[in-house]
Structure formats: C-alpha cells, structure tokens
Write a protein that holds these residues in place. Sequence first.
Motif, mmCIF file in Angstrom:
data_model
loop_
_atom_site.group_PDB
_atom_site.id
_atom_site.type_symbol
_atom_site.label_atom_id
_atom_site.label_comp_id
_atom_site.label_asym_id
_atom_site.label_seq_id
_atom_site.Cartn_x
_atom_site.Cartn_y
_atom_site.Cartn_z
ATOM 1 N N TYR A 35 0.840 -1.203 0.000
ATOM 2 C CA TYR A 35 0.000 0.000 0.000
ATOM 3 C C TYR A 35 0.876 1.254 0.000
ATOM 4 O O TYR A 35 0.468 2.313 0.461
ATOM 5 N N GLU A 91 3.141 6.760 7.432
ATOM 6 C CA GLU A 91 1.898 6.511 6.681
ATOM 7 C C GLU A 91 0.962 5.585 7.467
ATOM 8 O O GLU A 91 -0.234 5.811 7.560
ATOM 9 N N LEU A 140 -0.836 7.058 10.641
ATOM 10 C CA LEU A 140 -2.000 7.921 10.409
ATOM 11 C C LEU A 140 -3.127 7.202 9.667
ATOM 12 O O LEU A 140 -4.186 7.780 9.441
ATOM 13 N N ALA A 153 1.339 10.186 0.592
ATOM 14 C CA ALA A 153 0.034 10.242 1.245
ATOM 15 C C ALA A 153 -0.565 8.851 1.331
ATOM 16 O O ALA A 153 -0.180 7.948 0.585
ATOM 17 N N ARG A 154 -1.505 8.692 2.249
ATOM 18 C CA ARG A 154 -2.197 7.404 2.404
ATOM 19 C C ARG A 154 -3.624 7.678 2.860
ATOM 20 O O ARG A 154 -3.851 8.549 3.694
ATOM 21 N N SER A 184 -3.587 11.211 4.953
ATOM 22 C CA SER A 184 -2.367 11.794 5.493
ATOM 23 C C SER A 184 -1.558 12.384 4.344
ATOM 24 O O SER A 184 -1.627 11.886 3.216
ATOM 25 N N ILE A 203 2.470 13.696 3.847
ATOM 26 C CA ILE A 203 3.740 13.640 4.573
ATOM 27 C C ILE A 203 4.861 14.155 3.671
ATOM 28 O O ILE A 203 5.024 13.672 2.543
ATOM 29 N N ASN A 238 -2.891 15.486 8.680
ATOM 30 C CA ASN A 238 -3.930 14.466 8.568
ATOM 31 C C ASN A 238 -5.258 15.157 8.309
ATOM 32 O O ASN A 238 -5.694 15.987 9.111
#
Lengths: 447, 109
Positions: free
Chosen positions: A212, A259, A262, B9-10, B21, B23, B66
Amino acid sequence: MKVLRMGAGAGFQGDRIAPAVDLAERGKLDYLIFECLGERTIANAQQARSADPSNGYDPLLERRMRAVLPACARNGTRIVTNMGAANPAAAAERTLAVARELGLFGLKVAAVTGDDVLDRIGGFVLDETGSPAAALGDRLVSANAYIGIDGLVAALDAGADVVICGRASDPSLFLAPLVHEFGWARDDWTRLGRGILVGHLLECAAQITGGYFADPGKKDVPDLANVGHPLAEVNSDGDAVITKLEGTGGLVSRATCIEQMLYEIHDPARYLQPDVVADFSNVQFEEVGQDRVAVTGAAGTPATGLLKVSVGYRDGWFGEGQISYAGANCVERGNLAITLVRERLARFSGSILDERGELVGVNSVWPSTTGRGDPAEVRMRYAARCLDLHTAQAIGEEVEGLYLAGPAGGGGVTRSTREVLAIASTLMPADSVAATCAMKEVQHETV
Amino acid sequence: MRLYDIAHARTGDKGDISNISVIAYDPVDWPLIRDIVTPERVAAHFGTFDATDITRFELPQLQALNFVIRGALAGGVTRSLALDAHGKCLASVLLELEVGSDDIAPSCV
C-alpha cells in the motif's frame, strides 16, 4: 530488560498466508497475531452462522492454523486472533480438531466471547440512521461491540496457547499480550497508549513493510513480491522497534511507519480505544538500522467508558454491469451507453434506490472535470442499489443488452448482483458488555 | 509543481469518513505544505465537499498533516456504489494538487 517479539500474521481476512508461516518458523516470536475482521466481515459471518450454527468464523481459519500451528507449538509462540468472527467457540473447536490431527497434544485453545450485543442493541440510536436499532426490524443482522483486552488477558493468564475472539478493537489483540507479559497497570495510560500504537502499526501487516506504499520511481520497494510481514520488539516501557525478517522483501522505513501511523486515524491525540485514549501526537520514528525503525513518544489518557458497536443490517440489493469501448470517440460512446442503460431502467424507478454510471479510466474514482487527453479505451460501469434482487439483476441485463442494441464496438460485459449488508454504529456503556473466556486442551484420543 | 513531487500520502476509511495523510519527503518542504494544503484548498481540489466537512491535524515533528473528511465515501464502504468504495485512491487524487510554480525549487519557497 525483557523484550517481547510480536509478529503480524494477517492484516485482513484474505491476507497471504506464506509470510505468517515464515514468521512462525524463523521469527523467534513470543506472539503471532492475526487480525482478520473488517467492518462488514462480522455481519457476513453472522449470516453464515444463522444458516449453520457451527459456522460463522473466518473461512481461512483452518488453513491458517494448519500452516502455522506446528511451528508455533515447536517455538513456543502463542497465537492471538479475531478469526472467531461471529462464532469464536466454534472456531476454537475447529482449531482443537486441527491441533489434534497434527498431534499437538496439550495445546490449550481459548475462545473469548461477549462482543455480541444483538440482544440489547434495540434502544440505541444509530449514528448513520438517527433511529434506534430496533427500527430496522428484521433487517437487523448483527451488533458487535469493539471489546478491549479483558477477555484476551484472562485467556493468556490462564495459559492459553491460542486465543480466539470475535469483534475486539484491532490494536487490543497486540495490547493484551503486552499487559499479560509486562503486568502493566490498567490505569498506566502512557504504557497502554504505547501498546496501542504498536498494535496499530502492526495490525495491517504488510501495510508497514512496503505494501500500500510502492510507487515506482518515487517510492520504490525492493522485492515487493516476497514482502515480509512486520514484527515488533517491544520493551517493558512500551518502546518498540518495528522490523521484518531478513531475507524477506519490502522495507520498513520512517516513511512507511508515518503513513501507517496515520492510517484510519482521526485526531492523532485522541485515538479512542476500549482501554485507553491513545495519544500519537508526539510520536517519533528513527531509523536505527536496515529495516529497523524505533518508535517512541506515544502516550495515553483515561478510556471514555464507552464502546463502539458495529450494527449490520440488510439494505437492499446491489446490481452492476460493465462493458468496454476502445479507440476514437470511446468516451462519447461510453457516455451514450450510460444514457441508454439509464433510460431503459426507467421502468424500475420505484425500486432503484441509488445509482451511478461512470467510465473507468476517466471518472470512476473521482468525478474529475480536468481532461487529460483521450484515453485509448474506457470501461463503462453502471451500478445501482435496488429494493429487490429482481431489479438488481435487471441492471446487468441492460448492460449486456448493449452488445446488440448499444453504441458501436462494445465488448467484454461482466455483471453481478449481491445483497447489501450495511453497517451503522453507535456507542454503548462499557459496563454493559462483559467478555468471558473458555479454554480447552487438546487431549489424546481415548478409544 | 504538484503536491506529488514533495509529499506522499495514504488514505484510510471509517464508515463514511475518509482520512488522508500528507507527509513531506524532505523536512525543508514542510512549511510550504503546511501553509498551502489548507482545508479550503483540499475542498476546492476535490470539488464534492466543503471545507467545513474537513478537519486538519498537524504533526510538525513528522512533517505530516492528517485530513479527516466527513461524508466523503458515498455512505461508506458497505453501501457505496463506488468502484473504490474504501476511497483508497483518494490520496493519489489529492497529490495532484498544484502547489506552486515549476520554476521555483521547493527548498527555495
């Protein structure tokens, strides 16, 4: 200082089994944790249990246990999992049977129950519907509280080698062994918060070891095909190093850890858990070696006294059809196909509750208005939520009808239907939910 | 320059709430990201929800933001008709956000 080694065997119901076997065999683990329950999984499992009272647990339970139990028993690795889903007692029986077949006599297996609150959910108002759960009538399928560590710790204290629960908060599967091993006080909010962070980082398995995450040329991940699952080395203060086994693919870095920290978090200072409100707002990650990241700085404040409850209910039928178009003007032909299907389904307007048509490759993920040039091909997708199965079937039939009665050059139709199991949530006082555990030992067969 | 060039990002999902998120790869770019990627900019970029649906949390020691977006998932994973019902792709959509001129090196901003 004692250091506990905990590995993540699975991060969702369908997760790959080979990395768990690798951890069981080479990980020198104290605990191997399998987190296998999504928001909807338990409602599906409850339906399976309704159809067959001996069912309702994770469909991969037997395969996973068969794969890892020999190594775990050999290495003294204890297993904690929520693979019990809607029926932890039956899952424990199945596990005992597998262990007996494997000759693992003396192995102790515990089932933790108490999360099922269907019998007392009726009066609770659901966040999503604004009405009491009882208003759902016979559409109500399941109600499960996210329980904390009480039942899990009791099972470990009693000596269980395998602990199987249903709905528990995911990080609790990891916090329970830490509390059991280190004897953390139940009001030691700082350490409980740190334990929750370790659990949160590990519970999605490969999502912290490069899954992911990979983005070729930007975020490269070595040998992702053989990605290893993570393990944590945790000390008695709750500080930890996140790592993975040598020889496995993937990576553990500051970036993968941030990652994942969060992931599915709202306010980082208030991650609501059954046993603590964890505070991740001052967490630090430091790369201390190859694929080794030290995590410090989590904290916690007292639990709220409320448990989240997931309520599953039947909410109509889903019908879908897809068809491809390619070459010049394919976007326009795809849009014509959507218009045709919509017009032809007008006769069902009373039983189509919600619908959408879109072009995969153009606007299916987000209704983007910014053109990025003509795609070489598009896939038209039309989906609807319907009152009944008959209408849901008509969705795919109208898409299939486009072969002969639609735009030029449509091909590759697929269609499907399924019943919609929706999930709503509410909060319940923690003292109205009590977890219990029951343990059995694998006995030699007596003839 | 896109946000993609300086941040990763995730996306995560809980019910009908999506969290994304953002980063910084390089701490040098953190002030730019913090100042430019506001709830207003994010809402305008997606175009289907309001800034008031978004709560933004800052984690300066991780150079991370976030974003918690309510009502972003068409009812949530269990009843959404979307192909990507979890909204897993939304982080990639957000990284398309324009954050400045290509002529300006990120570290100079």
